[in-house]
Design a protein around this motif. Structure first.
Motif, PDB file in Angstrom:
ATOM      1  N   LYS A 106       0.833  -1.160   0.074  1.00 18.89           N
ATOM      2  CA  LYS A 106      -0.031  -0.066   0.099  1.00 18.89           C
ATOM      3  C   LYS A 106       0.891   1.260   0.078  1.00 18.89           C
ATOM      4  O   LYS A 106       0.448   2.331  -0.643  1.00 18.89           O
ATOM      5  CB  LYS A 106      -0.926  -0.213   1.177  1.00 18.89           C
ATOM      6  CG  LYS A 106      -1.892   1.010   1.255  1.00 18.89           C
ATOM      7  CD  LYS A 106      -2.917   0.998   2.459  1.00 18.89           C
ATOM      8  CE  LYS A 106      -4.232   2.139   2.204  1.00 18.89           C
ATOM      9  NZ  LYS A 106      -5.017   1.940   3.239  1.00 18.89           N
ATOM     10  N   LEU A 107       1.963   1.277   0.911  1.00 19.15           N
ATOM     11  CA  LEU A 107       2.827   2.445   0.652  1.00 19.15           C
ATOM     12  C   LEU A 107       3.618   2.524  -0.310  1.00 19.15           C
ATOM     13  O   LEU A 107       3.752   3.545  -0.773  1.00 19.15           O
ATOM     14  CB  LEU A 107       3.810   2.202   1.778  1.00 19.15           C
ATOM     15  CG  LEU A 107       4.842   3.095   2.165  1.00 19.15           C
ATOM     16  CD1 LEU A 107       4.119   4.362   2.581  1.00 19.15           C
ATOM     17  CD2 LEU A 107       6.004   2.690   3.226  1.00 19.15           C
ATOM     18  N   ILE A 108       4.082   1.433  -1.100  1.00 19.76           N
ATOM     19  CA  ILE A 108       4.644   1.653  -2.558  1.00 19.76           C
ATOM     20  C   ILE A 108       3.641   2.115  -3.489  1.00 19.76           C
ATOM     21  O   ILE A 108       3.908   2.718  -4.458  1.00 19.76           O
ATOM     22  CB  ILE A 108       5.033   0.079  -3.026  1.00 19.76           C
ATOM     23  CG1 ILE A 108       6.192  -0.210  -2.366  1.00 19.76           C
ATOM     24  CG2 ILE A 108       5.315   0.061  -4.543  1.00 19.76           C
ATOM     25  CD1 ILE A 108       6.533  -1.652  -2.538  1.00 19.76           C
ATOM     26  N   LYS A 109       2.245   1.710  -3.370  1.00 17.49           N
ATOM     27  CA  LYS A 109       1.232   2.265  -4.380  1.00 17.49           C
ATOM     28  C   LYS A 109       1.055   3.801  -4.261  1.00 17.49           C
ATOM     29  O   LYS A 109       1.119   4.470  -5.159  1.00 17.49           O
ATOM     30  CB  LYS A 109       0.063   1.505  -3.975  1.00 17.49           C
ATOM     31  CG  LYS A 109      -0.821   1.889  -5.041  1.00 17.49           C
ATOM     32  CD  LYS A 109      -2.495   1.053  -4.975  1.00 17.49           C
ATOM     33  CE  LYS A 109      -3.351   1.569  -6.123  1.00 17.49           C
ATOM     34  NZ  LYS A 109      -4.832   0.882  -5.614  1.00 17.49           N
ATOM     35  N   GLN A 110       1.222   4.290  -2.878  1.00 17.57           N
ATOM     36  CA  GLN A 110       0.798   5.552  -2.601  1.00 17.57           C
ATOM     37  C   GLN A 110       2.218   6.494  -3.077  1.00 17.57           C
ATOM     38  O   GLN A 110       2.095   7.662  -3.718  1.00 17.57           O
ATOM     39  CB  GLN A 110       0.908   5.915  -1.192  1.00 17.57           C
ATOM     40  CG  GLN A 110      -0.669   5.446  -0.487  1.00 17.57           C
ATOM     41  CD  GLN A 110      -0.634   5.682   0.793  1.00 17.57           C
ATOM     42  OE1 GLN A 110       0.173   6.147   1.406  1.00 17.57           O
ATOM     43  NE2 GLN A 110      -1.715   5.478   1.225  1.00 17.57           N
ATOM     44  N   LYS A 111       3.371   5.853  -3.229  1.00 15.21           N
ATOM     45  CA  LYS A 111       4.402   6.309  -3.539  1.00 15.21           C
ATOM     46  C   LYS A 111       4.994   6.361  -5.043  1.00 15.21           C
ATOM     47  O   LYS A 111       5.976   6.963  -5.593  1.00 15.21           O
ATOM     48  CB  LYS A 111       5.824   6.148  -2.765  1.00 15.21           C
ATOM     49  CG  LYS A 111       5.537   6.542  -1.319  1.00 15.21           C
ATOM     50  CD  LYS A 111       6.934   6.019  -0.687  1.00 15.21           C
ATOM     51  CE  LYS A 111       7.112   6.719   0.927  1.00 15.21           C
ATOM     52  NZ  LYS A 111       7.487   8.456   0.595  1.00 15.21           N
ATOM     53  N   ALA A 141       5.909   1.574  12.309  1.00 17.48           N
ATOM     54  CA  ALA A 141       6.476   2.553  11.489  1.00 17.48           C
ATOM     55  C   ALA A 141       5.744   2.497   9.986  1.00 17.48           C
ATOM     56  O   ALA A 141       5.555   3.651   9.457  1.00 17.48           O
ATOM     57  CB  ALA A 141       7.969   1.970  11.061  1.00 17.48           C
ATOM     58  N   LEU A 142       5.379   1.403   9.416  1.00 16.10           N
ATOM     59  CA  LEU A 142       4.585   1.377   8.357  1.00 16.10           C
ATOM     60  C   LEU A 142       3.391   1.996   8.378  1.00 16.10           C
ATOM     61  O   LEU A 142       2.722   2.823   7.373  1.00 16.10           O
ATOM     62  CB  LEU A 142       4.460  -0.100   8.023  1.00 16.10           C
ATOM     63  CG  LEU A 142       5.617  -0.994   7.504  1.00 16.10           C
ATOM     64  CD1 LEU A 142       5.252  -2.301   7.291  1.00 16.10           C
ATOM     65  CD2 LEU A 142       6.166  -0.214   6.177  1.00 16.10           C
ATOM     66  N   LYS A 143       2.531   1.796   9.407  1.00 16.16           N
ATOM     67  CA  LYS A 143       0.997   2.456   9.625  1.00 16.16           C
ATOM     68  C   LYS A 143       1.201   4.083   9.732  1.00 16.16           C
ATOM     69  O   LYS A 143       0.429   4.831   9.143  1.00 16.16           O
ATOM     70  CB  LYS A 143       0.587   1.877  10.817  1.00 16.16           C
ATOM     71  CG  LYS A 143       0.068   0.546  10.817  1.00 16.16           C
ATOM     72  CD  LYS A 143      -0.851  -0.004  12.037  1.00 16.16           C
ATOM     73  CE  LYS A 143      -1.351  -1.424  11.972  1.00 16.16           C
ATOM     74  NZ  LYS A 143      -1.907  -1.767  13.332  1.00 16.16           N
ATOM     75  N   LYS A 144       2.321   4.480  10.433  1.00 12.70           N
ATOM     76  CA  LYS A 144       2.550   5.876  10.480  1.00 12.70           C
ATOM     77  C   LYS A 144       3.127   6.697   9.021  1.00 12.70           C
ATOM     78  O   LYS A 144       2.597   7.432   8.524  1.00 12.70           O
ATOM     79  CB  LYS A 144       3.809   6.268  11.460  1.00 12.70           C
ATOM     80  CG  LYS A 144       4.036   7.769  11.796  1.00 12.70           C
ATOM     81  CD  LYS A 144       5.051   7.946  12.907  1.00 12.70           C
ATOM     82  CE  LYS A 144       5.156   9.431  13.308  1.00 12.70           C
ATOM     83  NZ  LYS A 144       5.278  10.279  11.947  1.00 12.70           N
ATOM     84  N   SER A 145       3.863   5.740   8.251  1.00 11.39           N
ATOM     85  CA  SER A 145       4.185   6.135   6.982  1.00 11.39           C
ATOM     86  C   SER A 145       3.004   6.561   6.035  1.00 11.39           C
ATOM     87  O   SER A 145       3.009   7.187   5.406  1.00 11.39           O
ATOM     88  CB  SER A 145       5.167   4.955   6.546  1.00 11.39           C
ATOM     89  OG  SER A 145       6.353   5.019   7.309  1.00 11.39           O
ATOM     90  N   LEU A 146       2.095   5.249   6.146  1.00  8.94           N
ATOM     91  CA  LEU A 146       0.957   5.472   5.138  1.00  8.94           C
ATOM     92  C   LEU A 146       0.086   6.472   5.789  1.00  8.94           C
ATOM     93  O   LEU A 146      -0.309   7.181   4.883  1.00  8.94           O
ATOM     94  CB  LEU A 146       0.158   4.084   5.469  1.00  8.94           C
ATOM     95  CG  LEU A 146       0.872   3.060   5.002  1.00  8.94           C
ATOM     96  CD1 LEU A 146       0.067   1.619   5.199  1.00  8.94           C
ATOM     97  CD2 LEU A 146       0.533   2.974   3.352  1.00  8.94           C
ATOM     98  N   ALA A 147       0.016   6.763   6.881  1.00  8.59           N
ATOM     99  CA  ALA A 147      -0.951   7.944   7.280  1.00  8.59           C
ATOM    100  C   ALA A 147      -0.218   9.427   6.872  1.00  8.59           C
ATOM    101  O   ALA A 147      -0.914  10.278   6.605  1.00  8.59           O
ATOM    102  CB  ALA A 147      -0.936   7.959   8.987  1.00  8.59           C
ATOM    103  N   ASP A 148       1.204   9.456   7.009  1.00  6.31           N
ATOM    104  CA  ASP A 148       1.568  10.760   6.934  1.00  6.31           C
ATOM    105  C   ASP A 148       1.757  10.760   5.041  1.00  6.31           C
ATOM    106  O   ASP A 148       1.520  12.025   4.931  1.00  6.31           O
ATOM    107  CB  ASP A 148       3.428  10.425   7.355  1.00  6.31           C
ATOM    108  CG  ASP A 148       3.495  10.636   8.575  1.00  6.31           C
ATOM    109  OD1 ASP A 148       2.494  11.060   9.432  1.00  6.31           O
ATOM    110  OD2 ASP A 148       4.646  10.222   9.046  1.00  6.31           O
ATOM    111  N   GLU A 149       1.919   9.899   4.453  1.00  2.00           N
ATOM    112  CA  GLU A 149       1.785  10.045   3.034  1.00  2.00           C
ATOM    113  C   GLU A 149       0.235  10.443   2.602  1.00  2.00           C
ATOM    114  O   GLU A 149       0.072  11.206   1.647  1.00  2.00           O
ATOM    115  CB  GLU A 149       2.037   8.430   2.345  1.00  2.00           C
ATOM    116  CG  GLU A 149       2.407   8.735   1.000  1.00  2.00           C
ATOM    117  CD  GLU A 149       3.631   9.422   0.499  1.00  2.00           C
ATOM    118  OE1 GLU A 149       3.812   9.918  -0.723  1.00  2.00           O
ATOM    119  OE2 GLU A 149       4.534   9.396   1.437  1.00  2.00           O
TER     120      GLU A 149
END
Length: 265
Positions: free
Chosen positions: A192-197, A250-258
Motif C-alpha cells: 500500500k505504501l509503494i502504491k502511494q509513492k 512505522a509502516l502504519k505511520k508512514s501510510l498515514a503521513d503519506e
C-alpha cells in the motif's frame, strides 16, 4: 546538437559492413570539477610523464603505447597500428533479456557514419529488433579490449561495454543469510505504501544533491574568502534517537503521513 563522435570504425556482420561512429550516451561535463593547487602559493599543480631512466619530461608527440613482453622489453604500438582494430565484428547473438544488468557497464550511441552505410546499418538493427536479440562483440575502447553488446534502440543502436565475468561477484555470497519470505502481515502495508509513492519516471528523480551543495558552497566562497563563523551559543547536544522501532507501527505511520501529505497537496 549532436556531440562530435570520439570513436569511428566499422560495424561488421559476416559480409555486411558499414562505417559507424560512436559517442558516449552519458556525460559528466556538468559535474563540478576541481584543480589541484599548492595551498601555500595558490598556484596550480601540473603533472607530466617522466622518462624512467633519464628522468626528463616526455613530449606529447613522443608518447606511445607499449605491450610488455619481458622486463624492460616492450612492443611499441603506434596510433596507426591501433586504428587497424577499429571494427565491431558481431560474433554471436543472444536473447535481449538474457544479459543480467550487473554486466552492463557504460552505454554509447552507435550510428552510421555516412549515407552509404545507412542501409546496412538499418538492416542489422531491424533484424535484431525483429528477432528480439542483441549482438555480442569485442571492441578496443581506451586502448583496452572490452566485451560489448549491441542493443537496437529506436533508429539507432546502443552499444554497452560489459564487465568481464571475473569482475562480477556472485550474489549468492551476499544474499544467503537473508530471510526467504517476508512476514505476510507486513506485506500488504508495504504494498500500500509503494502504491502511494508510485509515480511516472522522471530524470529529475536522480538529480545530484552533492553537486547542488558544491555549487552553493562555491557561490558562498566567492562572496567571502573567510566565511562567518557560525554561533554555537545556546546549542546543546541532542540525545541520539533510538533505532529500535516496531516495523508495523512505522509502516502504519508512514501510510498515514503519506495520505496526509497528499490531502494537503
Amino acid at each position: 546538437m549532436a556531440l562530435r563522435p570520439y570513436w569511428k570504425g566499422y560495424l561488421k556482420l559476416s559480409l555486411v559492413t558499414c562505417p559507424v561512429a560512436m559517442t558516449p550516451a552519458t556525460s559528466e561535463s556538468e559535474k563540478v570539477r576541481f584543480h589541484t593547487l599548492n595551498k601555500a602559493t595558490g598556484n596550480r599543480v601540473v603533472s607530466q610523464y617522466l622518462d624512467s631512466v633519464t628522468g626528463k619530461p616526455v613530449r606529447d608527440e613522443n608518447e606511445a603505447k607499449g605491450y610488455a613482453r619481458g622486463e624492460n622489453d616492450y612492443v611499441i604500438l603506434t596510433e596507426d597500428d591501433l586504428d587497424t582494430v577499429k571494427t565491431i565484428d558481431i560474433e554471436k547473438f543472444v536473447p535481449a533479456d538474457s544479459i543480467e544488468w550487473v554486466y552492463l557497464e557504460k552505454p554509447h550511441y552507435l550510428m552510421p557514419d555516412d549515407a552509404v552505410g545507412n542501409e546496412a546499418f538499418a538492416v542489422i538493427r531491424d533484424a535484431m529488433k525483429a528477432d528480439k536479440v542483441v549482438g555480442v562483440s569485442k571492441l578496443v575502447i581506451g586502448r583496452r579490449e572490452r566485451a560489448v553488446v549491441l542493443e537496437p534502440r529506436g533508429e539507432g543502436i546502443v552499444l554497452w561495454s560489459l564487465r568481464f565475468g571475473d569482475e562480477v561477484r556472485p550474489e549468492e555470497n551476499y544474499f544467503e543469510d537473508i530471510e526467504d519470505e517476508a512476514d505476510p502481515d507486513l506485506l500488504p502495508l508495504v504494498q500500500k505504501l509503494i502504491k502511494q509513492k508510485t509515480a511516472r519516471w522522471s530524470p529529475d528523480m536522480v538529480s545530484d544533491p552533492i553537486q547542488e551543495s558544491l555549487l552553493k558552497l562555491i557561490a558562498e566562497k566567492k562572496k567571502a574568502l573567510k566565511p562567518a563563523k557560525k554561533s554555537t551559543k545556546g546549542k546543546g547536544t541532542a540525545a541520539p534517537a533510538s533505532n529500535v522501532i516496531n516495523i508495523m507501527d512505522a509502516l502504519k505511520k508512514s501510510l498515514a503521513d503519506e495520505l496526509k501529505s497528499k490531502k494537503a497537496g
